[in-house]
Design an enzyme around this catalytic site. Structure first.
Site, mmCIF file in Angstrom:
data_model
loop_
_atom_site.group_PDB
_atom_site.id
_atom_site.type_symbol
_atom_site.label_atom_id
_atom_site.label_comp_id
_atom_site.label_asym_id
_atom_site.label_seq_id
_atom_site.Cartn_x
_atom_site.Cartn_y
_atom_site.Cartn_z
ATOM 1 N N GLU A 1 -4.809 2.431 -4.144
ATOM 2 C CA GLU A 1 -3.349 2.478 -4.092
ATOM 3 C C GLU A 1 -2.782 1.190 -3.501
ATOM 4 O O GLU A 1 -1.664 1.140 -3.014
ATOM 5 C CB GLU A 1 -2.878 3.696 -3.293
ATOM 6 C CG GLU A 1 -3.150 3.641 -1.796
ATOM 7 C CD GLU A 1 -4.524 4.185 -1.408
ATOM 8 O OE1 GLU A 1 -5.451 4.135 -2.252
ATOM 9 O OE2 GLU A 1 -4.661 4.653 -0.267
ATOM 10 N N ASN B 1 -2.526 12.961 -3.452
ATOM 11 C CA ASN B 1 -3.565 13.331 -4.422
ATOM 12 C C ASN B 1 -4.129 14.708 -4.112
ATOM 13 O O ASN B 1 -4.309 15.535 -5.005
ATOM 14 C CB ASN B 1 -4.700 12.301 -4.380
ATOM 15 C CG ASN B 1 -4.527 11.233 -5.448
ATOM 16 O OD1 ASN B 1 -3.874 11.461 -6.460
ATOM 17 N ND2 ASN B 1 -5.094 10.071 -5.215
ATOM 18 N N ASP C 1 0.857 -1.193 0.000
ATOM 19 C CA ASP C 1 0.000 0.000 0.000
ATOM 20 C C ASP C 1 0.889 1.239 0.000
ATOM 21 O O ASP C 1 1.819 1.355 0.812
ATOM 22 C CB ASP C 1 -0.907 -0.035 1.244
ATOM 23 C CG ASP C 1 -2.012 1.006 1.151
ATOM 24 O OD1 ASP C 1 -3.122 0.643 0.729
ATOM 25 O OD2 ASP C 1 -1.754 2.181 1.479
ATOM 26 N N ASP D 1 -1.708 9.391 -10.285
ATOM 27 C CA ASP D 1 -1.647 8.371 -11.338
ATOM 28 C C ASP D 1 -0.206 8.076 -11.742
ATOM 29 O O ASP D 1 0.167 6.918 -11.977
ATOM 30 C CB ASP D 1 -2.445 8.830 -12.565
ATOM 31 C CG ASP D 1 -3.951 8.763 -12.320
ATOM 32 O OD1 ASP D 1 -4.349 8.247 -11.253
ATOM 33 O OD2 ASP D 1 -4.715 9.241 -13.180
ATOM 34 N N HIS E 1 -4.717 14.538 -9.036
ATOM 35 C CA HIS E 1 -4.844 13.122 -9.382
ATOM 36 C C HIS E 1 -3.858 12.682 -10.454
ATOM 37 O O HIS E 1 -3.467 11.512 -10.494
ATOM 38 C CB HIS E 1 -6.280 12.813 -9.810
ATOM 39 C CG HIS E 1 -7.225 12.744 -8.656
ATOM 40 N ND1 HIS E 1 -7.387 11.611 -7.894
ATOM 41 C CD2 HIS E 1 -8.004 13.691 -8.077
ATOM 42 C CE1 HIS E 1 -8.245 11.843 -6.920
ATOM 43 N NE2 HIS E 1 -8.637 13.112 -7.008
#
Lengths: 323, 105
Positions: free
Chosen positions: A230, A195, A187, A204, A200
């Site tokens: 994630e 974010n 994780d 990404d 975002h």
């Protein structure tokens, strides 16, 4: 459709190897003729002259296409076709019947048993080549479709659905042959705040970069999956927890040293939870995921950026208790 | 036997195809063996063996550029499959052997 044992990487969609064509026919003439007539087709031709051997070759070579005669001494083509279509490892191989019989009954029976096409002997060479190409094209597209449905669009890793099926399959294999197996849940640390702070697109980028690092470090027999958001899951067949720890140390190190143009001062770390055969006696996928998840939770709780073995002591906590 | 009804050679459509020439040669060279096999099965009245030979010739002859040979083989295969009169089968055997004898590059 190679969705079974093989673990071709999901990103390598364009296959560069030469396609294999298996010809099962008892007539030597047909073998000679096809060898010459298909020589410009970028095909590896595998020949055999009886049904039993044909089945064996189909299993061993996993050909991309089979040309199958019907009228053969011993096991005839219908029986070969039936057996091919009832075995998991050969059911997806397209079969073209190549038969001296032009009886409607034989054509219907062949197609209903699962052949994709039926060519009568004597055949026209140009037509045969065109039908072979057409069958390979369709089979390639079906492969692609089947894979697409199992690939995560953003990272190119296997998706959650694939993970669930694969984990069950690998656990069953491991319980059968006693081989080692590790499951890792990873994780990204503080991903939500990244974010929020950088947008975002930045998030990404991080997901994609981490996916690339995973792919670079895993073997072809391993499976890297995007588990959701994630969170990532790694299935490592034939790997015990000690080997898994070594691998994860490399991955942890790479992500720590990675440069981020969008947020140069904000590094990325990852927490890992590992579960292996020695730590979990059972072979229940749900149980394995829970065990790995508990280890991941412990890694988070102990300060993140570390690898936690289920039921073991934390490792590599470079910033212990850092929250 | 000097006066065959038709002694013209039957030539392959592919005799000028460099890819195929070697294969056609092999096919022609092996023809005496096939003729012998036809005659043996026929004299032993092994109709299933004879049908198999005819079946394979039907499927392969066109591939070597000898379509008329394939047609004659087909006639023989069908006459056996349809359990024709023995005289009719004999006639097809004779035609097939005759055509096989005339096959050339």
């Amino acid at each position: 459709m190679r969705l079974d044992g093989s673990s071709d990487h999901p990103l390598t969609v364009e296959d560069e190897r030469t396609p294999k064509l298996l010809l099962i026919d008892d007539s030597m003439d047909i073998h000679r003729l096809l060898k010459v007539r298909l020589k410009d087709e970028r095909l590896e031709l595998i020949s055999c002259d009886n049904g039993a051997e044909g089945l064996e070759h189909a299993r061993r070579h996993a050909p991309d296409l089979i040309l199958l005669d019907l009228n053969m001494p011993g096991m005839d083509g219908f029986e070969v076709l039936q057996r091919l279509k009832s075995a998991d490892d050969t059911v997806g191989i397209p079969v073209i019947v190549l038969s001296g019989s032009d009886e409607v009954n034989d054509k219907v029976r062949g197609l209903e048993l699962g052949a994709v096409d039926y060519i009568c002997k004597p055949f026209d060479v140009a037509e045969l080549r065109a039908r072979v190409r057409s069958a390979m094209r369709i089979s390639h597209l079906m492969d692609l479709l089947a894979r697409r449905a199992q690939i995560d669009g953003l990272t190119g890793l296997w998706n959650r659905q694939f993970f669930d099926e694969r984990l069950a399959g690998e656990l069953a294999a491991s319980s059968r042959d006693g081989s080692s197996l590790s499951l890792v849940l990873c994780d990204l640390d503080h991903f939500k705040s990244l974010n929020d702070q950088f947008g975002h697109a930045a998030g990404d980028d991080v997901l994609q970069a981490f996916a690339k690092i995973l792919q670079r470090n895993l073997r072809r027999s391993d499976f890297a999956c995007r588990y959701g958001g994630e969170e990532f899951a790694l299935i490592l067949p034939g790997t015990d927890s000690r080997q898994a720890m070594g691998l994860l140390e490399r991955i942890r190190d790479e992500i720590n040293r990675h440069a981020w143009p969008r947020h140069p001062k904000r590094g990325i770390t990852v927490s890992f939870g590992v579960c292996d055969r020695a730590r979990d006696g059972g072979f229940d996928p749900v149980q394995w995921i829970e065990t790995a998840d508990s280890a991941l939770y412990a890694a988070k709780h102990n300060g993140r950026d570390q690898i936690q073995l289920a039921g073991g002591a934390p490792r590599s906590a470079s910033l212990p208790q850092a929250g | 036997m000097a006066q065959e009804p038709n002694a013209d050679p039957v030539r392959s459509e592919f005799s000028d195809d460099p890819d195929m020439r070697e294969l056609v040669e092999v096919f022609v060279d092996e023809m005496p063996d096939r003729i012998e096999a036809i005659q043996n099965t026929w004299s032993e009245q092994d109709l299933e063996g004879l049908r198999q030979i005819a079946h394979q010739l039907k499927g392969a002859s066109g591939g070597y550029g000898f379509s008329p040979l394939g047609d004659v083989a087909m006639e023989l295969e069908y006459s056996i499959r349809e359990t024709a009169e023995i005289d009719e089968i004999r006639q097809h055997v004779d035609e097939l052997v005759d055509m096989c004898n005339r096959v050339s590059l």
